[in-house]
Every structure is written in structure tokens, then in C-alpha cells.
Scaffold this motif. Structure first.
Motif, PDB file in Angstrom:
ATOM      1  N   UNK A 192       0.818  -1.212   0.000  1.00  0.00           N
ATOM      2  CA  UNK A 192       0.000   0.000   0.000  1.00  0.00           C
ATOM      3  C   UNK A 192       0.850   1.260   0.000  1.00  0.00           C
ATOM      4  N   UNK A 193       2.000   1.209   0.678  1.00  0.00           N
ATOM      5  CA  UNK A 193       2.829   2.402   0.779  1.00  0.00           C
ATOM      6  C   UNK A 193       3.329   2.799  -0.600  1.00  0.00           C
ATOM      7  N   UNK A 194       3.751   1.783  -1.369  1.00  0.00           N
ATOM      8  CA  UNK A 194       4.213   2.043  -2.735  1.00  0.00           C
ATOM      9  C   UNK A 194       3.097   2.677  -3.542  1.00  0.00           C
ATOM     10  N   UNK A 195       1.894   2.127  -3.375  1.00  0.00           N
ATOM     11  CA  UNK A 195       0.758   2.648  -4.134  1.00  0.00           C
ATOM     12  C   UNK A 195       0.542   4.122  -3.849  1.00  0.00           C
ATOM     13  N   UNK A 196       0.630   4.481  -2.549  1.00  0.00           N
ATOM     14  CA  UNK A 196       0.379   5.876  -2.184  1.00  0.00           C
ATOM     15  C   UNK A 196       1.464   6.790  -2.728  1.00  0.00           C
ATOM     16  N   UNK A 197       2.704   6.359  -2.583  1.00  0.00           N
ATOM     17  CA  UNK A 197       3.802   7.214  -3.034  1.00  0.00           C
ATOM     18  C   UNK A 197       3.774   7.319  -4.557  1.00  0.00           C
ATOM     19  N   UNK A 198       3.569   6.172  -5.221  1.00  0.00           N
ATOM     20  CA  UNK A 198       3.560   6.182  -6.678  1.00  0.00           C
ATOM     21  C   UNK A 198       2.444   7.060  -7.209  1.00  0.00           C
ATOM     22  N   UNK A 199       1.284   6.989  -6.555  1.00  0.00           N
ATOM     23  CA  UNK A 199       0.171   7.779  -7.080  1.00  0.00           C
ATOM     24  C   UNK A 199       0.441   9.263  -6.916  1.00  0.00           C
ATOM     25  N   UNK A 200       1.207   9.622  -5.899  1.00  0.00           N
ATOM     26  CA  UNK A 200       1.541  11.036  -5.746  1.00  0.00           C
ATOM     27  C   UNK A 200       2.506  11.485  -6.834  1.00  0.00           C
ATOM     28  N   UNK A 201       3.462  10.618  -7.177  1.00  0.00           N
ATOM     29  CA  UNK A 201       4.494  11.060  -8.114  1.00  0.00           C
ATOM     30  C   UNK A 201       4.070  10.941  -9.573  1.00  0.00           C
ATOM     31  N   UNK A 202       3.245   9.949  -9.860  1.00  0.00           N
ATOM     32  CA  UNK A 202       2.905   9.734 -11.266  1.00  0.00           C
ATOM     33  C   UNK A 202       2.007  10.832 -11.827  1.00  0.00           C
ATOM     34  N   UNK A 203       1.490  11.677 -10.963  1.00  0.00           N
ATOM     35  CA  UNK A 203       0.673  12.766 -11.485  1.00  0.00           C
ATOM     36  C   UNK A 203       1.504  13.812 -12.194  1.00  0.00           C
ATOM     37  N   UNK A 204       2.759  13.914 -11.813  1.00  0.00           N
ATOM     38  CA  UNK A 204       3.577  14.985 -12.378  1.00  0.00           C
ATOM     39  C   UNK A 204       3.761  14.783 -13.890  1.00  0.00           C
ATOM     40  N   UNK A 205       4.244  13.585 -14.339  1.00  0.00           N
ATOM     41  CA  UNK A 205       4.317  13.404 -15.789  1.00  0.00           C
ATOM     42  C   UNK A 205       2.945  13.466 -16.452  1.00  0.00           C
ATOM     43  N   UNK A 206       1.934  12.956 -15.756  1.00  0.00           N
ATOM     44  CA  UNK A 206       0.594  12.949 -16.349  1.00  0.00           C
ATOM     45  C   UNK A 206       0.129  14.369 -16.643  1.00  0.00           C
ATOM     46  N   UNK A 207       0.440  15.250 -15.736  1.00  0.00           N
ATOM     47  CA  UNK A 207       0.060  16.650 -15.892  1.00  0.00           C
ATOM     48  C   UNK A 207       0.651  17.224 -17.171  1.00  0.00           C
ATOM     49  N   UNK A 208       1.938  16.919 -17.415  1.00  0.00           N
ATOM     50  CA  UNK A 208       2.578  17.486 -18.604  1.00  0.00           C
ATOM     51  C   UNK A 208       2.099  16.801 -19.870  1.00  0.00           C
ATOM     52  N   UNK A 209       1.828  15.484 -19.765  1.00  0.00           N
ATOM     53  CA  UNK A 209       1.290  14.784 -20.935  1.00  0.00           C
ATOM     54  C   UNK A 209      -0.038  15.405 -21.327  1.00  0.00           C
ATOM     55  N   UNK A 210      -0.853  15.695 -20.308  1.00  0.00           N
ATOM     56  CA  UNK A 210      -2.176  16.238 -20.589  1.00  0.00           C
ATOM     57  C   UNK A 210      -2.088  17.617 -21.213  1.00  0.00           C
ATOM     58  N   UNK A 211      -0.977  18.307 -20.987  1.00  0.00           N
ATOM     59  CA  UNK A 211      -0.865  19.663 -21.530  1.00  0.00           C
ATOM     60  C   UNK A 211      -0.226  19.689 -22.918  1.00  0.00           C
ATOM     61  N   UNK A 212       0.125  18.529 -23.477  1.00  0.00           N
ATOM     62  CA  UNK A 212       0.793  18.511 -24.787  1.00  0.00           C
ATOM     63  C   UNK A 212      -0.084  19.074 -25.903  1.00  0.00           C
ATOM     64  N   UNK A 213      -1.338  18.645 -26.036  1.00  0.00           N
ATOM     65  CA  UNK A 213      -2.138  19.191 -27.133  1.00  0.00           C
ATOM     66  C   UNK A 213      -2.298  20.705 -26.998  1.00  0.00           C
ATOM     67  N   UNK A 214      -2.135  21.394 -28.144  1.00  0.00           N
ATOM     68  CA  UNK A 214      -2.095  22.843 -28.074  1.00  0.00           C
ATOM     69  C   UNK A 214      -3.472  23.476 -28.019  1.00  0.00           C
ATOM     70  N   UNK A 215      -4.441  22.857 -28.679  1.00  0.00           N
ATOM     71  CA  UNK A 215      -5.767  23.452 -28.674  1.00  0.00           C
ATOM     72  C   UNK A 215      -6.819  22.370 -28.729  1.00  0.00           C
ATOM     73  N   UNK A 216      -8.057  22.803 -28.738  1.00  0.00           N
ATOM     74  CA  UNK A 216      -9.151  21.862 -28.578  1.00  0.00           C
ATOM     75  C   UNK A 216      -9.270  20.937 -29.786  1.00  0.00           C
TER      76      UNK A 216
END
Lengths: 511, 386
Positions: free
Chosen positions: B317-341
Motif C-alpha cells: 500500500x505504501x508504494x501505491x500511495x507514493x507512486x500515485x503522488x508522483x505519477x501525477x507529475x508526468x501525467x500533468x505534462x502529458x495532458x498539456x501537450x495538445x495545443x488546442x481543442x
């Protein structure tokens, strides 16, 4: 002779050391579990040492008819003096007793020091007779107790008027009196190293799920608090999620509620010295249900229950909805109303979040003050305060008139909850929702609701999911959720508490 | 946080919880654009798109459910090595299964990012005009993070409790907008050729992606049976809701007008009137409630990814919690890749097709391998379930 004195002094030293030890750790466990001697004076000294010569420890010496010395020891104020003088001392000194038995209604013998001390502490008196290691424990408890009165916190229009008192035995009797079932089991526990509080754990054998009962008993036994002054101590220590704002164990002052819950397979925890009895496990839906729902006809009961759910939602969400609507989504409010609201708000210099916080905090102060205010003037001051302050704040241009309505409705809504502990949780959570609404409008409110629902889904009370019967879905259990189905349709006990005797109403019992 | 719930039994997912899980994962951002996308090729017959587009989903969920029944109590991550190699050579099995697991997890991961991006775009353009897109996305990520702090049975219960909050608003909008419906917009019933029905259904496929999380979640069911049923009912409910919303869109606006609306469902909401006029306009309220739908999509998928990773590395469970906190960072940038709608819609359309291929392809390959190795028999369920 000198040898005797040496021995005597050594003994005194030992006793003194023992007392000193007890100063360091004066809990019950430190009393040595040793047998007493047969010498009366030694025993008296032993007991006096245990109590550190407290002045309320009364030692009455007398001679029984056989010529032996005897002494009764008890704590002043905790015993019924009539029992001591009439039934113990008089009968032993005047009547010609051959077989030693004081004419008291309850009698036990022991020779264990710890048990003697515990009995003295709980209001019994102890009879020592010279030359005998048998010590008589006489039930002579008799201190002033409050009589059974109507509960203050959970009043109903229809239903029994008696509430629990501070005395454990009376409370247990109130339950027994309603539930004449030999399967009602009582487990006596003593909790609190210093307070030595008596705790009864009750359940109905064959209805309650034994692992739940065992778990409750195990958790109470594992408590190592030194004082249990109210059921709140036990409640907070044994609940599954100690950091949750939601109560996971219900408390009540009403015996009928306890009986109803015992019949649903739950466990009741009675603590000496408080009229509040705990019910475990508890689920969320219990906190807006009132025993009255089952006494009135089901249409009106369902309707009232529905009103309570709505009022809890109002108490939680109304101020934040006002903030969200007025500062983020004015287009949602009907146009005439929005004009009126804007006119009312035109003199208010603050954003609606500040305005709402202002009023909510003011009303919280009023509420808290009206609890502390002495009896008769409390409600008056409350009403005067609310009316005058509200009116003045509006005319001074500090708040808008709509805000006053919202605060009033919110406060009244929070009083509609039959359970105080759930109502104060809602009352507290209102403030974070207001902040979220001030940050993100309706989106913020929804974020908060989702967080709350995730949290509620994660809570279990003694293995029972807190949101049952909604999730995990249990359609049969939902008959008693928002609607209260007629009794003849609720033939089964709610299965979420894993009851063993599932059937509440057997076919042949039906007339 | 000290929990005291030792000695209490674990609740497995009930069939209804599995159904809720599938439905609430499927209904997400897709519903906002569905009337437009499905009528772009099929014109007035756009309502067929969800019906046809769900076919692949049915087949795929059936195969996934069967796979899970073949390996009861195991997630995709756990049974993949057993599919590819015998128990005696776990290393080989692991090696051969890593690409599939990796493809799946990263696919779900990226799709999650896209969903939260679309969600952010909607909220920023229609309700919270002054709030930055990033803030909305971060709050959504925080919600998903909060869920992934909890045990897996909490996920099931959350979906169950949010289910009515997801279904009823959409149903309400669809049915309430029939007041303004002009049914002649639906005619002629069949003008397009059979080939273009399938082409048009492509567009709806994106809205049916997300059930692949059941590769993970089917492992936690109470009973081994009923998985297919849960899958079918879950997709069926989604299909009905989608069809209703597309019909509502076409009958209210007509397919030509629909092509010019970015968020047709939101426009539908704007035309809806509440009886009694308690609330004058509903789109803010709808979007607020709709947060629940997006949350279940994002958080379930994210939870599946994290749980898969956790099992890959055999962590707790500890790994799950830590991983879920960190994996958002790349996800955030991936989500921002498309330039427009426009780019977002393009990408989500690709995701939809990729998803269909993946969801149909991988379970098929797995089943072929199982058949070739002669290990395709589904074990009989024991009466005593654990």
C-alpha cells in the motif's frame, strides 16, 4: 519480645514501602493480590495503608455476640448507612448469631486484598472478624442518584419518556425491562486503571454476529486509558477511524432506541456514570433516524425522515450554495430574484464568502453562548441576539437580507438531526465547503462532496461499511433507509449487521 | 493513520458494483461531444453510432471477463506471466508479458491524462472563466490521488454511491430536452450505406473506452460468475444513455447545427428548463454534477494503473500511495501537450481507435495463446467463496 517488635517494625516498613510504591503507581493493578491475615488489627492497618489514611474511609469497630472483635470498613457517602447500622452492626451485636451471616441482602466472602479494595471503592462495605481470614463483602451501595427522567437531547412527541440515568444498574434494568429475552447477554468489564469504571457490553445471543461482539469486547479490553468519565472516551478510542469527523458509534439516552438496535443485531455499551449509551456498529443512515419513525404510521414517518435528510443537506450546503450562486453563477438564479439580491447586497462591501463566514461565525457564537447561559435566560438571549444582531447587521449594510435568511435556515436545519454527534459533524464540515465554494463555486462544492463520499465509503464501523445499505447495495435494507416501509413489509432484520436470526416477523406470528 | 479493522472480512465486489464501475468509468467526457461526433458521418442516423460502436466493447468485455474467470482472483498483471509461460519458468513469463502490461498501463495512463484535459477545457470555457486550466486539472488529479490512497474495495463503493449522480443528470437532460424535440430531424431513418455506418461508429468508439480497467478490477469480485453479466449490463446502460443523448441532440438541434457546437450536450442543457423556474439556467449545475462522472473515469483508470504498477513490482500500500503522488507529475505534462481543442479531439479520436484495437487484440491474442497451450479451461467455481 524484642524479636516480636523487630518483626513488627519490619512489617511496618514493608507496608510503608508498599504505600510509597503506590504513590508512584497508584492504579488498581498495584494493589497486591494477596490474601489477608486473620488478625483484625493487621487487616485494618493494611486497608488504611491502601487508602493512604483518607479521611472518608470509615472504620467502625464493634464486638459481635460471640465475643470476637469485628470491624466494618466503608467509604463515607457511598454506602447506605441504614444498611450498615441496622442490618450489619445491630444484627451482629444484639442477635445471637451462631453462624456468621449479617442480615444484608447480598453477601460474598473473599480473602483477596485486591477484591476487598475494589469493593470498598465501589461502595460496598467490608466486614472483618478477628481470627478469620474470611472477609465479608456486603452490598450496601447507596449514594444519591438521579431518578429516571425524560432525556434532554432526544425528545420525541410520541414514545416512551424515560431516559437513562448515571447509574449502570438502573440503565441495565431499563433495557431488561423492555427486552424480556433470556438471550440478552451482558458482559461486565472494568475499564480505566484509576477510575475502575464498570462497563456493560450487551447483545442478544443468536441475533448479533459473534465476531462483532467479540471485536467490541476485545477493543474495550485493550483500552489502557486511566480514566473513563463518559462513553465518549470509549467511543473515540474504539472507533475504526479516529481521525474521521463522522461518528462511527452512535450514542443515545433512550432505552427504546437501544432495545431496537439490539434487536437489529448491534451491541450496546453501557458505562457507569453517564446516561449516554453507545451502539456499535453504526452506519450513516442511523444518524437521521429517530425512534419515533417506527411509532408513527409509515407515510408520515417516511415523510419526516425525508425532511430530516433534506435539512441535513441544507445545514451542510446552503451557505456554500449561496456563495457559489452569488459570486460564480448568478445566471442560475431567476432574474427577478437576482436583481433583488443584488439590491440587497449593494451596500455590502465584502465578497459573499466573507459575508457568509461573518454570519456563520456569529451564529456559532450565539449557539455556543446559549448553551452556556444559565437556564431561563438562554433561549431569550439567543432569540434576541439573533433577531437584533441580524436586523442591525442588515440595516448597517454589513450583510445582505438574503444572508440572514440563509443563516437562519441553516441553523434550524442543523437542529433537525436527531443525533447531536452527527449534527455537530455537519455543522463543522459546513465551513470547508464554504471555502471550496468561495474558491471554485459549484465545482468546488462538488469536489468537496466527492472527497466526503470517498471518505465515507472508506469508513467501516466494526467491519460494516458506513454507507450500507446504499453501498454495498442492499435493496432489502433500503426499506428502512429514506423511506420507512410499513412494519409488515420489514419481515427481515437488516442484513448488513450480519444478524444470525434473520427473521423479525415469523409468518405464524402474523395475525 | 491507525486503523483497527483487523479481523473483519474483506468485501469482494458484488455484481452490481462491477456494473457501476464499468458504467461510471465509461460515462465521462465523451458524453459532452457525443451528439456531434456521432452525427458527423451518420448525419441524422447518428443515434446508430453508439449502438454500433458498442459492439466492439461487448466482445472485448466478454473476452476480458472470460480471461478473469480463467484466472480467478488474479489481475491482468498477475495472470499474464501464466499465460505466456508455465509456472515453472516465471522469469520467461514475466519477460514475455511485460510488453503487454506496459502497453496497457501506459495507454490507460495517457487516456486518463486526456480525459482530465478535456474536462479542464470544458470547465474553463463554460463555467469558471477566470480559473486557469491547470488549476482545474490539478484539483481533479488531487481527487484521484485521494481515492488511490484507499483500498480497492473503496473504489467499488465510491462508484456505487456516485452511480446515481452520474446516470440521473444525463438521463434527465436527455428526457427533459425532448420537450423541444422535432422528431422529423430523425428522418429519413436510413440514408447512409452500411459501410459508412461502421465508419461513423468509429467516432463513438472513444466514448466506449475505459472498461479495460476491468482487467484489474475483475480480480476482486465476490463470485467468479456474473462477470460477463456485469460487463454486458454496464455497457448496455452506457449505450442506452448515449443513444438517448444523441437522439436528444439530433432532435433538438438537427445534425447540421450539431456540427457547429463544440459541446452539444452542454448546449442541450442550456435549452432545458426546470419546471417551477427555481434555477434559471442549468449548465453550471450540470457541469458540477458531471464532475462526478469525470472523477470516476479519471480516478478508476488511474487507480487501475497504480494498482497494476504496484503488482508489477510486488509492492504494498505504501508504494501505491507514493507512486500515485508522483505519477501525477508526468501525467500533468502529458495532458498539456495538445495545443488546442482541435488537437485534443484528434488525439482522443486516435485514443478511441487505439483502444478498440488494444481491447479487441490483446484479449484475443491471450485466448489464442491459451488455446494453443491447451490451458483454456475455466475452473469450476467453488461454492464457498472467499
Amino acid at each position: 519480645m524484642s524479636q516480636f517488635w523487630n518483626a513488627w517494625n519490619k512489617r511496618k516498613d514493608r507496608l510503608r514501602n508498599q504505600t510509597l510504591e503506590q504513590h508512584a503507581n497508584k492504579s488498581m493493578d498495584s494493589v497486591k493480590d494477596s490474601p489477608v491475615t486473620s488478625v483484625l488489627e493487621d487487616n485494618i492497618v493494611l486497608i488504611e495503608q491502601q487508602f493512604g489514611k483518607s479521611d472518608d474511609l470509615v472504620v467502625r469497630r464493634f464486638q459481635i455476640t460471640t465475643g470476637k472483635d469485628a470491624a466494618v470498613i466503608f467509604l463515607d457517602g457511598m454506602v447506605d448507612r441504614n444498611v450498615i447500622s441496622d442490618f450489619v452492626i445491630r444484627s451482629l451485636t444484639t442477635e445471637n448469631v451462631t453462624y456468621l451471616s449479617p442480615a444484608s441482602n447480598e453477601l460474598e466472602t473473599t480473602n483477596q486484598l485486591r477484591q476487598i479494595v475494589r469493593n470498598i471503592l465501589s461502595g460496598n462495605s467490608v466486614l472483618f472478624i478477628d481470627g478469620s481470614t474470611e472477609v465479608y463483602l456486603i452490598n450496601s451501595r447507596g449514594w444519591d442518584r438521579r431518578s429516571v427522567m425524560e432525556p434532554q437531547t432526544e425528545s420525541v412527541v410520541r414514545g416512551p419518556r424515560d431516559g437513562f440515568t448515571e447509574t449502570l444498574s438502573v440503565n441495565a434494568a431499563l433495557i431488561r425491562f423492555r427486552l424480556k429475552d433470556p438471550n440478552l447477554r451482558v458482559k461486565h468489564l472494568i475499564v480505566g486503571q484509576r477510575t475502575q469504571t464498570d462497563v456493560f457490553v450487551m447483545h442478544i445471543d443468536g441475533v448479533a454476529h459473534p465476531p462483532i461482539v467479540e471485536e467490541v469486547i476485545r477493543r474495550i479490553e485493550n483500552l489502557n486509558l486511566d480514566a473513563i468519565l463518559e462513553t465518549g472516551y470509549i467511543e473515540q478510542m474504539i472507533q475504526d477511524h479516529r481521525y474521521s469527523p463522522f461518528p462511527q458509534i452512535q450514542n443515545t439516552e433512550r432505552p427504546d432506541k437501544i432495545v431496537a438496535n439490539l434487536l437489529e443485531g448491534k451491541v450496546a455499551i453501557l458505562v457507569d456514570g453517564t446516561p449516554f449509551v453507545l451502539i456499535a456498529p453504526a452506519v450513516l443512515s442511523q444518524f437521521y433516524q429517530s425512534p419515533e419513525d417506527y411509532y408513527e404510521r409509515f407515510y408520515i414517518a417516511s415523510l419526516i425522515r425525508f425532511i430530516r435528510v433534506i435539512s441535513i443537506l441544507i445545514a451542510l450546503l446552503l451557505p456554500s450554495l449561496y456563495i457559489a450562486f452569488s459570486s460564480f453563477h448568478p445566471e442560475m438564479i431567476p432574474s427577478r430574484l437576482v436583481i433583488a439580491m443584488a439590491a440587497g447586497r449593494s451596500t455590502v462591501p465584502f465578497p459573499s464568502l466573507v459575508e457568509a463566514m461573518f454570519m456563520e461565525i456569529a451564529i456559532e457564537i450565539l449557539r455556543e453562548a446559549s448553551v452556556r447561559l444559565p437556564g431561563p435566560i438562554g433561549p431569550t438571549i439567543g432569540i434576541v441576539g439573533a433577531l437584533v444582531v441580524g436586523e442591525a447587521a442588515v440595516s448597517a449594510g454589513l450583510v445582505s437580507p438574503v444572508m440572514v435568511i440563509i443563516v437562519a435556515v441553516t441553523t434550524i436545519g442543523s437542529f433537525a438531526s436527531p443525533s447531536y454527534s452527527a449534527a455537530i459533524a455537519i455543522r463543522m464540515l459546513r465551513f470547508p465547503v464554504m471555502f471550496m465554494a468561495g474558491l471554485f463555486g459549484l465545482y468546488g462544492i462538488m469536489l468537496f462532496i466527492i472527497v466526503m463520499l470517498v471518505h465515507l465509503s472508506s469508513i467501516k464501523s466494526f467491519g460494516v461499511p458506513y454507507l450500507s445499505p446504499i453501498s454495498p447495495l442492499n435493496l432489502k435494507g433500503m426499506r428502512d433507509l429514506f423511506l420507512r416501509f410499513p412494519h409488515h413489509l420489514m419481515k427481515l432484520r437488516p442484513s448488513m449487521f450480519r444478524v444470525h436470526d434473520k427473521i423479525r416477523m415469523r409468518e405464524d406470528d402474523q395475525s | 493513520m491507525k486503523r483497527q479493522d483487523n479481523g473483519t472480512p474483506r468485501y469482494g465486489f458484488t455484481t452490481w458494483q462491477q456494473t457501476c464501475l464499468i458504467t461510471s468509468t465509461l460515462i465521462g467526457v465523451g458524453v459532452l461531444t457525443l451528439p456531434r461526433t456521432s452525427s458527423s458521418r451518420l448525419l441524422e442516423a447518428g443515434w446508430m453510432a453508439p449502438l454500433v460502436g458498442s459492439l466492439g466493447a461487448y466482445i472485448s468485455i466478454w473476452m476480458i471477463a472470460k480471461l478473469s474467470r480463467r484466472f480467478p482472483g488474479m489481475t491482468f498483471v498477475e495472470y499474464s506471466p501464466l499465460v505466456w509461460a508455465s509456472k515453472e519458468s516465471p522469469k520467461l513469463g514475466k519477460l514475455l508479458s511485460i510488453p503487454w502490461i506496459f502497453v496497457y498501463l501506459s495507454f490507460i495512463y495517457v487516456a486518463t491524462g486526456m480525459v482530465s484535459r478535456i474536462f479542464g477545457e470544458v470547465v474553463v470555457t463554460s463555467v469558471l472563466l477566470n480559473t486557469p486550466l491547470e488549476v482545474i486539472m490539478i484539483t481533479m488529479f488531487l481527487l484521484a490521488f485521494f481515492l488511490s490512497l484507499h483500498d480497492v474495495d473503496v473504489v467499488a463503493r465510491v462508484n456505487e454511491i456516485l452511480f446515481p449522480l452520474i446516470i440521473f443528470p444525463v438521463l434527465f437532460i436527455a428526457i427533459a430536452s425532448f420537450q423541444k424535440a422535432d422528431w422529423s430531424y430523425l428522418f429519413p431513418l436510413i440514408r447512409v450505406s452500411g459501410k459508412s455506418i461502421f465508419e461513423g461508429a468509429y467516432e463513438a468508439v472513444y466514448s466506449f473506452s475505459g472498461f479495460e480497467i476491468m482487467l484489474i478490477f475483475y480480480a476482486f469480485t465476490q463470485h467468479n460468475s456474473g462477470k460477463e453479466k456485469a460487463g454486458f449490463v454496464g455497457i448496455l446502460m452506457t449505450m442506452v444513455v448515449y443513444t438517448l443523448i444523441v437522439v436528444a441532440g439530433i432532435t433538438v438541434f438537427g445534425y447540421e447545427e450539431l456540427q457547429r457546437l463544440t459541446w452539444p450536450t452542454l448546449e442541450l442543457v442550456k435549452t432545458t428548463q426546470v419546471p417551477g423556474l427555481i434555477l434559471e439556467r442549468l449548465e453550471s449545475a450540470f457541469l458540477a454534477v458531471w464532475v462526478a462522472a469525470v472523477f470516476t473515469t479519471v480516478a478508476n483508470a488511474y487507480y487501475a494503473v497504480i494498482y497494476g504498477l504496484r503488482q508489477c513490482f510486488n509492492k504494498g500500500m505504501v508504494f501505491q500511495r507514493i507512486a500515485s503522488a508522483f505519477l501525477f507529475i508526468p501525467l500533468f505534462f502529458i495532458a498539456l501537450i495538445p495545443q488546442n481543442i482541435v488537437e485534443i479531439f484528434q488525439i482522443s479520436s486516435y485514443i478511441g481507435i487505439g483502444n478498440l484495437v488494444l481491447n479487441l487484440g490483446v484479449p484475443t491474442i491471450y485466448w489464442i495463446v491459451l488455446f494453443l497451450r491447451g490451458k483454456a479451461g475455466i475452473p469450476k467455481e467453488r461454492k464457498a467463496d472467499g
